[in-house]
Scaffold this motif. Sequence first.
Motif, PDB file in Angstrom:
ATOM      1  N   GLU A  96       0.813  -1.200   0.000  1.00  0.00           N
ATOM      2  CA  GLU A  96       0.000   0.000   0.000  1.00  0.00           C
ATOM      3  C   GLU A  96       0.854   1.261   0.000  1.00  0.00           C
ATOM      4  O   GLU A  96       0.484   2.239  -0.607  1.00  0.00           O
ATOM      5  CB  GLU A  96      -0.911   0.000   1.223  1.00  0.00           C
ATOM      6  CG  GLU A  96      -1.916  -1.123   1.196  1.00  0.00           C
ATOM      7  CD  GLU A  96      -2.752  -1.157   2.453  1.00  0.00           C
ATOM      8  OE1 GLU A  96      -2.654  -0.220   3.269  1.00  0.00           O
ATOM      9  OE2 GLU A  96      -3.488  -2.116   2.632  1.00  0.00           O
ATOM     10  N   ARG A  97       1.975   1.235   0.687  1.00  0.00           N
ATOM     11  CA  ARG A  97       2.753   2.452   0.899  1.00  0.00           C
ATOM     12  C   ARG A  97       4.144   2.348   0.288  1.00  0.00           C
ATOM     13  O   ARG A  97       4.882   1.412   0.566  1.00  0.00           O
ATOM     14  CB  ARG A  97       2.893   2.726   2.383  1.00  0.00           C
ATOM     15  CG  ARG A  97       1.578   3.012   3.039  1.00  0.00           C
ATOM     16  CD  ARG A  97       1.790   3.188   4.514  1.00  0.00           C
ATOM     17  NE  ARG A  97       0.539   3.554   5.147  1.00  0.00           N
ATOM     18  CZ  ARG A  97       0.462   4.154   6.308  1.00  0.00           C
ATOM     19  NH1 ARG A  97       1.556   4.464   6.978  1.00  0.00           N
ATOM     20  NH2 ARG A  97      -0.702   4.448   6.822  1.00  0.00           N
ATOM     21  N   GLU A 145       1.721   5.087  -9.143  1.00  0.00           N
ATOM     22  CA  GLU A 145       0.327   5.437  -8.851  1.00  0.00           C
ATOM     23  C   GLU A 145      -0.632   4.649  -9.741  1.00  0.00           C
ATOM     24  O   GLU A 145      -1.723   4.284  -9.309  1.00  0.00           O
ATOM     25  CB  GLU A 145       0.081   6.937  -9.028  1.00  0.00           C
ATOM     26  CG  GLU A 145       0.452   7.746  -7.824  1.00  0.00           C
ATOM     27  CD  GLU A 145       0.113   9.219  -7.975  1.00  0.00           C
ATOM     28  OE1 GLU A 145       0.066   9.884  -6.925  1.00  0.00           O
ATOM     29  OE2 GLU A 145      -0.088   9.711  -9.110  1.00  0.00           O
ATOM     30  N   TYR A 172      -0.363   2.325  -5.725  1.00  0.00           N
ATOM     31  CA  TYR A 172       0.446   2.618  -4.543  1.00  0.00           C
ATOM     32  C   TYR A 172       0.099   3.984  -3.955  1.00  0.00           C
ATOM     33  O   TYR A 172      -0.165   4.931  -4.687  1.00  0.00           O
ATOM     34  CB  TYR A 172       1.938   2.593  -4.895  1.00  0.00           C
ATOM     35  CG  TYR A 172       2.455   1.203  -5.133  1.00  0.00           C
ATOM     36  CD1 TYR A 172       2.955   0.438  -4.090  1.00  0.00           C
ATOM     37  CD2 TYR A 172       2.420   0.644  -6.399  1.00  0.00           C
ATOM     38  CE1 TYR A 172       3.410  -0.844  -4.308  1.00  0.00           C
ATOM     39  CE2 TYR A 172       2.879  -0.645  -6.625  1.00  0.00           C
ATOM     40  CZ  TYR A 172       3.371  -1.384  -5.573  1.00  0.00           C
ATOM     41  OH  TYR A 172       3.816  -2.656  -5.789  1.00  0.00           O
ATOM     42  N   ASP A 173       0.122   4.047  -2.641  1.00  0.00           N
ATOM     43  CA  ASP A 173       0.025   5.303  -1.904  1.00  0.00           C
ATOM     44  C   ASP A 173       1.466   5.766  -1.743  1.00  0.00           C
ATOM     45  O   ASP A 173       2.280   5.057  -1.137  1.00  0.00           O
ATOM     46  CB  ASP A 173      -0.643   5.053  -0.556  1.00  0.00           C
ATOM     47  CG  ASP A 173      -0.849   6.307   0.254  1.00  0.00           C
ATOM     48  OD1 ASP A 173      -0.628   7.413  -0.265  1.00  0.00           O
ATOM     49  OD2 ASP A 173      -1.239   6.172   1.428  1.00  0.00           O
ATOM     50  N   ARG A 195       4.634   8.663  -1.000  1.00  0.00           N
ATOM     51  CA  ARG A 195       5.197   9.876  -0.435  1.00  0.00           C
ATOM     52  C   ARG A 195       6.576  10.039  -1.058  1.00  0.00           C
ATOM     53  O   ARG A 195       7.224   9.046  -1.404  1.00  0.00           O
ATOM     54  CB  ARG A 195       5.351   9.797   1.084  1.00  0.00           C
ATOM     55  CG  ARG A 195       4.062   9.564   1.846  1.00  0.00           C
ATOM     56  CD  ARG A 195       3.135  10.771   1.787  1.00  0.00           C
ATOM     57  NE  ARG A 195       1.925  10.559   2.556  1.00  0.00           N
ATOM     58  CZ  ARG A 195       0.832   9.941   2.137  1.00  0.00           C
ATOM     59  NH1 ARG A 195       0.779   9.440   0.926  1.00  0.00           N
ATOM     60  NH2 ARG A 195      -0.232   9.809   2.904  1.00  0.00           N
ATOM     61  N   TRP A 216       5.532   7.564   8.776  1.00  0.00           N
ATOM     62  CA  TRP A 216       4.568   6.916   7.889  1.00  0.00           C
ATOM     63  C   TRP A 216       4.731   5.405   7.793  1.00  0.00           C
ATOM     64  O   TRP A 216       3.787   4.691   7.491  1.00  0.00           O
ATOM     65  CB  TRP A 216       4.698   7.580   6.523  1.00  0.00           C
ATOM     66  CG  TRP A 216       3.611   7.300   5.554  1.00  0.00           C
ATOM     67  CD1 TRP A 216       2.270   7.424   5.744  1.00  0.00           C
ATOM     68  CD2 TRP A 216       3.779   6.859   4.205  1.00  0.00           C
ATOM     69  NE1 TRP A 216       1.587   7.092   4.593  1.00  0.00           N
ATOM     70  CE2 TRP A 216       2.501   6.751   3.630  1.00  0.00           C
ATOM     71  CE3 TRP A 216       4.880   6.575   3.427  1.00  0.00           C
ATOM     72  CZ2 TRP A 216       2.298   6.348   2.324  1.00  0.00           C
ATOM     73  CZ3 TRP A 216       4.690   6.189   2.123  1.00  0.00           C
ATOM     74  CH2 TRP A 216       3.406   6.075   1.586  1.00  0.00           C
TER      75      TRP A 216
END
Length: 126
Positions: A7-8, A27, A31-32, A34, A49
């Motif tokens: 997810e991250r 994306e 995917y999330d 940063r 995070w």
Amino acid sequence: MSTAKAERLLIADDDPDLVNAYVLFFEAYGYDIRTAIDGPGALAIYCVWRPDVVMLDIQMPTMDGHAVAKEIRRMGALPRPLLLAVTALHGPYERIQSFRAGFDHHFVKPAQLPSILAAISDHPSI
């Protein structure tokens, strides 16, 4: 078209054009994400995070990717994040240094993003 298991995803590179390209690609797979432009920024985001995957350039200002990877591994977080080096450093010594720093994979720029995606998807803990 999401096939992402993780997810991250944290992406750190001091080249904003590369970061934008990486973000667009990952994306599309759900995917999330940063991003950070240097090592201290990447480490700060990681601590708050706790992403599943951390993709780091090695040659970044202030704190390089090896130092970030070592610090993440020192923290001993569980589950253990997947660490990916994506760098212009391509020699055998550089690969060894990446693995000693705690990276799971070492990709050479220009990295094939489908290969990185496959490495993420194949990782058992994600």
